[in-house]
Design a protein around this motif. Structure first.
Motif, PDB file in Angstrom:
ATOM      1  N   ASP A 137       0.877  -1.176   0.000  1.00 40.41           N
ATOM      2  CA  ASP A 137       0.000   0.000   0.000  1.00 40.41           C
ATOM      3  C   ASP A 137       0.908   1.218   0.000  1.00 40.41           C
ATOM      4  O   ASP A 137       1.972   1.184   0.624  1.00 40.41           O
ATOM      5  N   GLU A 185      -4.415   5.955   1.952  1.00 38.69           N
ATOM      6  CA  GLU A 185      -3.949   4.985   0.962  1.00 38.69           C
ATOM      7  C   GLU A 185      -4.339   5.434  -0.443  1.00 38.69           C
ATOM      8  O   GLU A 185      -5.507   5.565  -0.757  1.00 38.69           O
ATOM      9  N   GLY A 221      -2.873   0.558  -3.884  1.00 39.54           N
ATOM     10  CA  GLY A 221      -2.966  -0.747  -3.248  1.00 39.54           C
ATOM     11  C   GLY A 221      -2.685  -1.813  -4.292  1.00 39.54           C
ATOM     12  O   GLY A 221      -3.180  -1.723  -5.414  1.00 39.54           O
TER      13      GLY A 221
HETATM   14 MG    MG Z   1      -6.483  -1.178  -0.499  1.00 41.29          MG
END
Ligand code: MG
Ligand code: 4AD
Length: 457
Positions: free
Chosen positions: A371, A380, A383
């Motif tokens: 991440d 975030e 990912g």
């Molecule tokens: Mg994620």
């Protein structure tokens, strides 16, 4: 007469030009009317002087906000103007004189503005955000196109989940068959990467997220690269290169928009590689220190599904971050704050990750997932990770995640015929734009946001 655009005016000083646009704002002083004209490329002040032409003055003075007008005049250098020029008006054609535009220069609440999103996007600030979005998307495409990637877009109607069954939007397909709006193009990217080597998909993705936070949309745009013969570390290299490229492009091409938004650009200028790469074990240690020092009190409670950080005070604080847990928004913010740079976290617990992750051979409880956490609390933005290459392991994972093997047979074929290590990731456009623009909420980063309680306009 031919149309000139406001962002081209500097090259026409002393010439007579015609501008076509809308009245952004107006001020008059008895002898002079100052029309702020916008045309999509910028705003210019157009001056009408009464003694020159009384009839023209009266027309100009009668105009309301967002009237559509065609203005002819002479371009004059003006040091006080933010764009260096203004226009001495000689002619004015009114297409529509408007007097009841709902959004006035006074303050409006967010709900009102969101209900009028179709008009709100005309404002200076929204205009700046959408210009930055455009530049982020262009940078993304240029980065992959110039690094040997082939664009191979993936379907939006899909027969099964990619990112867990709890956030699926179900739609009626034909003959009683159900389809789901895609949560991610990843599984299909894995097929195109086996055909083309390095591919990316770029399109809208959908999550029936019941979260009402500043980072969640139900429809958002994701760019997803996928690379054959690559591992999770290669994805950190690729993601870092992508982010540095985007930051550089936005700083260079969107100076004016960043200024309009009063974005502190020094924090963006400070973004340099290499980005810190943190093993999940070490991230947990760092978080535990944060909880011990009281810097994260109440944070975990705030990150329970569906809870915004604003609810933190109402919930019992959890004092420790245990190995195995998923990060909440305050945890992500805390981690990236320790560095002032985007931070990669890798080796997440297998148990909290999707069915498709490769695991660390020496520690199967850790998945080779990555991440990227953005600075300044944007959370975030990337990912992804390395995909499981082994057929039997994937079959057991499908069972474990309660996913119907028969729908995934095509995906399993990728492990039957020439399986290789491969990896990829997804980067959310709206979270990236929010970070670049320095704005609070992702709802302003897309022309028409879709959220838990918003399907209109
Ligand atoms: Mg994620
Ligand atoms: O971490 P996510 O769920 O990863 C995947 O979907 C992978 N299958 C991608 C891949 O490996 N090809 O989502 C990726 C990114 C997040 O890091 C975030 O930037 C964005 O998509 N994202 C959202 N953005 C806005 N609203 C939401 N509800 C989002 N969910 C994810």
């Amino acid at each position: 007469m031919q149309q000139t655009y406001i962002d081209q005016l500097k090259g026409h000083i002393g010439e007579t030009v015609t501008l076509k646009g809308w009245l952004y704002n107006k001020r008059s002083s008895g002898k002079l009317v100052f029309l702020q004209l916008r045309d999509g490329t910028g705003i210019v002040q157009c001056v009408v002087f009464k003694p020159n032409d009384e009839a023209l003055y009266d027309v100009a003075d009668s105009l309301g906000q967002e009237s559509s007008i065609i203005v002819t005049g002479t371009v004059k250098e003006d040091a006080r103007s933010p764009i260096g020029v203004e226009l001495d008006v000689t002619g004015l054609e009114v297409l529509q004189n408007v007097h009841d535009y709902p959004i006035t220069p006074k303050e409006h609440g967010t709900e009102f503005l969101m209900d009028h999103r179709h008009l709100w996007i005309r404002s200076k600030r929204q205009h700046a955000v959408l210009k930055i979005r455009h530049t982020v998307i262009k940078a993304v495409r240029d980065y992959f196109d110039s690094n040997g990637f082939t664009l191979a877009d993936t379907p939006i109607f899909t027969p099964a989940a990619c990112e867990g069954t709890t956030t699926l939007f179900e739609v009626d397909y034909f003959d009683d068959e159900k389809a789901y709006l895609t949560q991610s193009g990843q599984l299909y990217n894995e097929a195109t990467a086996m055909a083309l080597g390095k591919t990316y998909a770029f399109g809208p993705t959908f999550r029936a997220e019941k979260s009402k936070t500043r980072r969640h949309l139900t429809e958002f745009w994701m760019v997803e690269p996928e690379v054959a013969y690559a591992g999770y570390e290669d994805m950190m290299d690729l993601g870092e290169g992508l982010i540095l490229f985007i930051v550089d492009r936005v700083l260079n091409d969107r100076k004016q928009e960043l200024a309009t938004l009063e974005r502190d650009t020094t924090v963006l200028e400070a973004i340099k590689g290499p980005f810190p790469r943190l093993h999940y074990d070490d991230a947990v240690k760092m978080l535990q220190e944060g909880y011990d020092k009281g810097e994260l009190a109440g944070a975990q409670a705030a990150s329970l599904p569906g809870q915004g950080a604003e609810d933190a005070g109402k919930l019992p604080a959890v004092r420790r971050f245990e190995w195995g847990g998923d990060f909440g928004a305050p945890d992500e913010t805390y981690l990236s704050k320790q560095f002032g740079l985007p931070v990669f976290v890798h080796h997440f617990p297998t148990a909290i990750k999707g069915f498709y992750f490769e695991v660390d051979k020496d520690r199967p409880e850790c998945a080779l997932g990555i991440d990227l956490l953005a600075p300044e609390g944007y959370g975030e933005i990337i990912g992804g990770g390395e995909r499981a290459a082994n057929l039997d392991y994937l079959i057991s994972q499908l069972k474990h995640h309660d996913l119907p093997q028969e729908i995934f047979e095509w995906y399993l074929d990728l492990r039957r015929y020439g399986s290789v290590p491969h990896a990829g990731f997804g980067m959310g456009i709206e979270r990236t734009v929010a970070w670049m623009a320095g704005i609070e909420h992702v709802r302003e980063t897309i022309p028409f946001p879709r959220m838990l309680y918003r399907l209109r306009p």
